[in-house]
Design a protein around this motif. Structure first.
Motif, mmCIF file in Angstrom:
data_model
loop_
_atom_site.group_PDB
_atom_site.id
_atom_site.type_symbol
_atom_site.label_atom_id
_atom_site.label_comp_id
_atom_site.label_asym_id
_atom_site.label_seq_id
_atom_site.Cartn_x
_atom_site.Cartn_y
_atom_site.Cartn_z
ATOM 1 N N ILE A 192 0.873 -1.169 0.000
ATOM 2 C CA ILE A 192 0.000 0.000 0.000
ATOM 3 C C ILE A 192 0.913 1.222 0.000
ATOM 4 O O ILE A 192 1.819 1.331 0.832
ATOM 5 C CB ILE A 192 -0.920 0.026 1.224
ATOM 6 N N VAL A 193 0.693 2.132 -0.935
ATOM 7 C CA VAL A 193 1.529 3.324 -1.059
ATOM 8 C C VAL A 193 0.638 4.555 -0.948
ATOM 9 O O VAL A 193 -0.480 4.576 -1.465
ATOM 10 C CB VAL A 193 2.299 3.337 -2.394
ATOM 11 N N VAL A 194 1.152 5.568 -0.269
ATOM 12 C CA VAL A 194 0.436 6.828 -0.091
ATOM 13 C C VAL A 194 1.258 7.934 -0.738
ATOM 14 O O VAL A 194 2.461 8.060 -0.471
ATOM 15 C CB VAL A 194 0.216 7.132 1.400
ATOM 16 N N THR A 195 0.612 8.732 -1.589
ATOM 17 C CA THR A 195 1.324 9.823 -2.273
ATOM 18 C C THR A 195 0.555 11.129 -2.138
ATOM 19 O O THR A 195 -0.643 11.144 -1.847
ATOM 20 C CB THR A 195 1.523 9.524 -3.770
ATOM 21 N N THR A 196 1.272 12.219 -2.354
ATOM 22 C CA THR A 196 0.655 13.536 -2.515
ATOM 23 C C THR A 196 1.098 14.095 -3.862
ATOM 24 O O THR A 196 2.089 13.646 -4.440
ATOM 25 C CB THR A 196 1.085 14.508 -1.400
ATOM 26 N N ALA A 197 0.361 15.080 -4.334
ATOM 27 C CA ALA A 197 0.727 15.724 -5.594
ATOM 28 C C ALA A 197 1.978 16.565 -5.383
ATOM 29 O O ALA A 197 2.055 17.369 -4.449
ATOM 30 C CB ALA A 197 -0.422 16.594 -6.094
ATOM 31 N N LYS A 198 2.974 16.373 -6.248
ATOM 32 C CA LYS A 198 4.224 17.122 -6.123
ATOM 33 C C LYS A 198 3.978 18.618 -6.301
ATOM 34 O O LYS A 198 4.710 19.455 -5.740
ATOM 35 C CB LYS A 198 5.232 16.620 -7.152
ATOM 36 N N SER A 199 2.957 18.981 -7.027
ATOM 37 C CA SER A 199 2.665 20.392 -7.266
ATOM 38 C C SER A 199 1.839 21.013 -6.144
ATOM 39 O O SER A 199 1.494 22.189 -6.206
ATOM 40 C CB SER A 199 1.899 20.550 -8.578
ATOM 41 N N GLY A 200 1.490 20.213 -5.122
ATOM 42 C CA GLY A 200 0.637 20.718 -4.053
ATOM 43 C C GLY A 200 1.285 21.872 -3.301
ATOM 44 O O GLY A 200 2.481 21.859 -3.009
ATOM 45 N N ASP A 201 0.497 22.860 -2.981
ATOM 46 C CA ASP A 201 0.979 24.060 -2.286
ATOM 47 C C ASP A 201 0.514 23.995 -0.837
ATOM 48 O O ASP A 201 -0.681 24.057 -0.553
ATOM 49 C CB ASP A 201 0.424 25.308 -2.969
ATOM 50 N N GLU A 202 1.456 23.870 0.089
ATOM 51 C CA GLU A 202 1.120 23.786 1.503
ATOM 52 C C GLU A 202 1.017 25.156 2.157
ATOM 53 O O GLU A 202 0.774 25.256 3.357
ATOM 54 C CB GLU A 202 2.151 22.933 2.237
ATOM 55 N N GLY A 203 1.168 26.209 1.399
ATOM 56 C CA GLY A 203 0.989 27.544 1.944
ATOM 57 C C GLY A 203 2.300 28.234 2.267
ATOM 58 O O GLY A 203 3.355 27.617 2.371
ATOM 59 N N ARG A 204 2.223 29.519 2.459
ATOM 60 C CA ARG A 204 3.407 30.335 2.713
ATOM 61 C C ARG A 204 3.903 30.147 4.147
ATOM 62 O O ARG A 204 3.150 30.266 5.097
ATOM 63 C CB ARG A 204 3.069 31.805 2.480
ATOM 64 N N GLU A 205 5.179 29.840 4.285
ATOM 65 C CA GLU A 205 5.790 29.728 5.601
ATOM 66 C C GLU A 205 6.176 31.109 6.109
ATOM 67 O O GLU A 205 6.339 32.066 5.344
ATOM 68 C CB GLU A 205 7.037 28.840 5.546
ATOM 69 N N GLY A 206 6.334 31.207 7.429
ATOM 70 C CA GLY A 206 6.770 32.456 8.024
ATOM 71 C C GLY A 206 8.277 32.464 8.251
ATOM 72 O O GLY A 206 8.968 31.459 8.091
ATOM 73 N N LYS A 207 8.792 33.624 8.607
ATOM 74 C CA LYS A 207 10.205 33.804 8.941
ATOM 75 C C LYS A 207 10.282 34.360 10.362
ATOM 76 O O LYS A 207 9.717 35.423 10.651
ATOM 77 C CB LYS A 207 10.881 34.776 7.977
ATOM 78 N N MET A 208 10.973 33.638 11.238
ATOM 79 C CA MET A 208 11.084 34.075 12.624
ATOM 80 C C MET A 208 12.491 34.593 12.895
ATOM 81 O O MET A 208 13.469 33.867 12.705
ATOM 82 C CB MET A 208 10.765 32.926 13.581
ATOM 83 N N PRO A 209 12.621 35.843 13.348
ATOM 84 C CA PRO A 209 13.955 36.378 13.635
ATOM 85 C C PRO A 209 14.488 35.879 14.971
ATOM 86 O O PRO A 209 13.732 35.646 15.915
ATOM 87 C CB PRO A 209 13.723 37.890 13.673
#
Length: 786
Positions: free
Chosen positions: A239-256
């Protein structure tokens, strides 16, 4: 009373009979917890059942040593560096005969003969192995990366499968007129292509016909990312589980980060915010390793999969309801032989999957028709609020056809069986089953239970329709079965005793505690024991359980100032008989009682341990039922413990910080002071996995976010507020507190302050920061409640 005197001098309690009898200082309470004594961590069995191993932190160090404790009694000994090669690993899997166990250590796989103690090393690689499982013929299979391997005594180690997120070289290319013209007009190109294809085809035929060759790769396509896989114990299907390589997980933040070893400002990538894109949907595949065939396991057969439970909210927000099947995900944690959410039967002929809708309103337990490559629903759990992230364990009985699983379908987590028909409950009642372990013959289950009251945890067993406590201390943190299944290795604790090692027989009897890692200094304190209380709810919640700290003897006619504590995480239990997560705060409560306060700590609605309805009471209204519970707590203190209604303070961290905001801003004047530590100020800033369960997402449920955001109530603040936050907190971002500070500045609010800790994350690590924060909290209460 001047704080300097509290911190620097021995304190004499103003209440003659209050405990602890010894004076407390802030410096001692907030010191490195090494002064208490390290808890026993990660206890596990030695192969012969005569000793146990456990991890223990060194004083003044982050190193965890391994210790061995004889179960017959006597002193524990530290395992020396040159003896670590013979260590057994945690979470071993015992074969069907009960004569061998396999385990992971340092990322490698070992096998121990339980009759002789002989140890064999199966792998020795830099890459970590995972998901080890016994095969029906007595061999082992495991995963390394996206490749699967097997071992048995006759053949040694062989590769069984290799998964590639690439296109199959033999896959026909897409139609292209220019390419077709070239091949038609240039014979040399055509001949080279035909010969290359012939060679590849012949090589693959030779590979399939040669038993000495490793199997060829399984190509899943270049447009996917492999999220996980689980190989049948028979080694023939995946059994194999995949996601779409083009999937967009959203913009990450930058922590100083401002205080750094480099001397320069540095930045860390941090998580996305809720609603900034849903978690990536997953696709399920069945792979036949004999033929290389790959077939998608479509979710059409899952009941309710095409129904959008948030359709009305979407329409109200001006959006269309979802069309087609809802996207799904599996919780792949890599444990056991099936990647957590995928469980093959021991004979390898059946497989079950725990499938969650991405909106987390449904969980399906489904088996797979391996011939037809279709999902067959066994059990559907649906919840208008959200499916709990706990209580999702499941597996197969030894008959290879009956599933066992946990479910909150009754309102409380209980054990169920399903053999293909209706699910049947093995346990029931207004209490919870957690951490189940099945005996090898499937006749008995062991699990943690809280049958006596929600904060009292023991090991229970279920067999032949009978449920009974195996232990009766009420203080069990976790357990493991011995290899011969006759005894339990326990970690047990109490209000002022960190986790210790203990042992008990599965037949019942006394729990024998084998360690005491507390220091002599810590044990010398006569700590104030919490009183477990039931606060009656005036808001329809029944009973709210709490811990109360107060004097043994009350001064007649005196009214006492009140401090209310709010635990973090929301879904967490702090009112129990075990050692609390908030051990520093508990000592602080001792100090407060010595200084003339009374303290109440509640398991408000949303806390764990009390069933589904208690957990989901906050759906779409975070901060509202919980505040009602604390208002009821004030009334109860006034009625029963000489509390002064006009001198009430509140504090807490994380979710407790959020609730401190809600208390001061939604009930101005009721709480004279509050300390909000590492608080959420607006839930749109928090993560998706937690927040979307409770409030959905801001785009489709803006009303829930408005109702649950302290920022929306900040204009009502009139009482004294302390905000304290670590500046490199990657859980609740420091940005939350900065936003609230700016809001209060714009509102021209006074009587508030912000304390920032440049080197602290969500869980503070440095005694100086703990001291400074609680010095400020104490000063706040002394200034406003005395």
């Amino acid at each position: 009373m001047p704080l300097s005197w509290v911190l620097a001098c021995a304190l004499v309690s103003p209440i003659a009979l209050a405990q602890p009898a010894q004076p407390l200082t802030m410096d001692r309470i907030m010191a490195d917890p090494d002064w208490i004594g390290a808890p026993v961590e990660r206890a596990w069995w030695r192969w012969d059942g005569q000793s146990a191993y456990y991890a223990l932190k060194r004083d003044g160090s982050n190193v965890r040593d391994t210790w061995m404790q004889p179960l017959a009694g006597g002193a524990a000994t530290r395992v020396e560096d040159n003896a670590r090669a013979d260590l057994d690993g945690q979470d071993p899997i015992v074969d069907a005969t009960g004569t061998r166990m396999a385990f992971m250590r340092n990322g490698d796989i070992f096998v121990r003969d339980l009759r002789t103690g002989a140890l064999s090393q199966v792998t020795r690689t830099e890459a970590p192995e995972a998901q080890a499982q016994w095969t029906p013929t007595g061999g082992l299979i495991w995963r390394a990366g996206n490749d699967w391997f097997g071992w048995d005594a006759q053949r040694g180690t062989t590769q069984l499968a290799s998964l590639k997120a690439e296109d199959d070289p033999a896959k026909p290319p897409k139609a292209d007129d220019l390419r077709d013209r070239q091949l038609r007009m240039i014979e040399t190109l055509r001949v080279e292509r035909d010969r290359r294809d012939e060679l590849r085809t012949q090589n693959e035929a030779w590979r399939r016909g040669d038993a000495t060759r490793a199997p060829g790769p399984v190509f899943l396509g270049k447009d996917v990312t492999i999220a996980g896989s689980a190989l049948s114990p028979a080694g023939d299907r995946l059994i194999v589980v995949t996601t779409a390589k083009s999937g967009d997980e959203g913009r990450e933040g930058k922590m100083p980060r401002y205080v750094t070893e480099s001397g320069y400002e540095e930045f860390e990538d941090v998580r996305t915010r809720v609603g900034r894109n849903d978690p990536l949907a997953q696709t399920l595949w069945l792979v036949d390793l004999a033929t290389g065939g790959v077939r998608e396991l479509k979710t059409d057969t899952l009941p309710g999969i095409a129904t959008d439970p948030l359709a009305d909210l979407r329409r109200a927000a001006g959006k269309d309801a979802l069309k087609g099947n809802r996207p799904v995900r599996l919780e792949l944690d890599g444990r056991g032989g099936g990647g957590g959410a995928i469980r093959w039967s021991l004979d390898g002929r059946s497989v079950a999957l725990s499938i969650h809708s991405v909106d987390n309103k449904d969980r399906w337990l489904a088996t797979v028709d391996l011939a037809a490559a279709t999902l067959q629903n066994r059990d559907r759990l649906t919840d208008a609020a959200w499916i709990n992230w706990d209580f999702n364990e499941f597996g197969w009985l030894p008959d290879n056809r009956t599933l066992w699983f946990l479910s909150e379908s009754s309102g409380y987590s209980h054990l169920y069986l399903n053999d293909g028909g209706r699910s049947r409950a093995l346990t029931s009642g207004e209490w919870e089953v957690s951490s189940p372990v099945m005996s090898r013959d499937g006749s008995r289950f062991f699990f943690l239970c809280n049958r006596q009251w929600p904060g009292r945890y023991d090991v229970c067993s279920a067999s032949n329709g009978t449920v009974a406590e195996v232990t009766r201390t009420g203080t069990i943190d976790d357990f493991s079965l011995s290899p011969d299944e006759t005894r339990l290795l326990l970690r047990t604790s109490s209000s002022y005793t960190p986790q210790q090692l203990a042992v008990a027989d599965v037949a019942g009897g006394d729990v024998r505690v084998l360690t005491d890692t507390r220091t002599a200094e810590y044990k010398a304190y006569d700590w104030l024991q919490p009183e477990y209380v039931q606060v009656p709810s005036k808001h329809g919640a029944g009973t709210v359980w709490g811990k109360f700290y107060g004097p043994k003897t009350y001064e007649p006619g005196r009214k006492y100032p009140v401090v209310l504590f709010v635990h973090g995480a929301g879904y967490l239990q702090n009112v129990h008989e075990r050692y609390p997560n908030y051990f520093r705060e508990q000592m602080f409560h001792n100090l407060l009682v010595q200084q003339g306060y009374i303290v109440l700590d509640l398991d408000f609605r949303a806390s764990s341990g009390y069933g589904r309805d208690w957990r989901t009471a906050i759906y779409r209204q975070m901060g509202h039922p919980e505040l009602e519970d604390y208002l009821d707590g004030i009334d109860w203190l006034v009625d029963h413990h000489q509390a002064d209604r006009d001198r009430v303070g509140i504090y807490g961290g994380s979710y407790g910080g959020f609730m401190t905001f809600m208390a001061l801003m939604r009930e101005p004047g009721t709480f004279k002071a509050g300390a909000a530590l590492r608080p959420v100020t607006d839930w749109s800033q928090y993560n998706h996995a937690y927040t979307a369960n409770i409030l959905n997402t801001p785009d489709i449920d803006p009303e829930a976010y408005l109702k649950s955001s302290p920022m929306e109530y900040a204009d009502r603040l009139q009482d004294n507020l302390l905000i304290a936050h670590g500046m490199i907190d990657d859980n609740v971002f420091y940005k939350d507190s900065v936003m609230m500070a700016q809001r209060l500045i714009e509102l021209r609010k006074d009587k508030w302050e912000l304390a920032s800790y440049p080197m602290e994350r969500h869980a503070y690590q440095h005694p100086a920061s703990w001291y400074d924060q609680y010095r400020r909290i104490y000063e706040l209460f002394e200034r406003t409640l005395k």
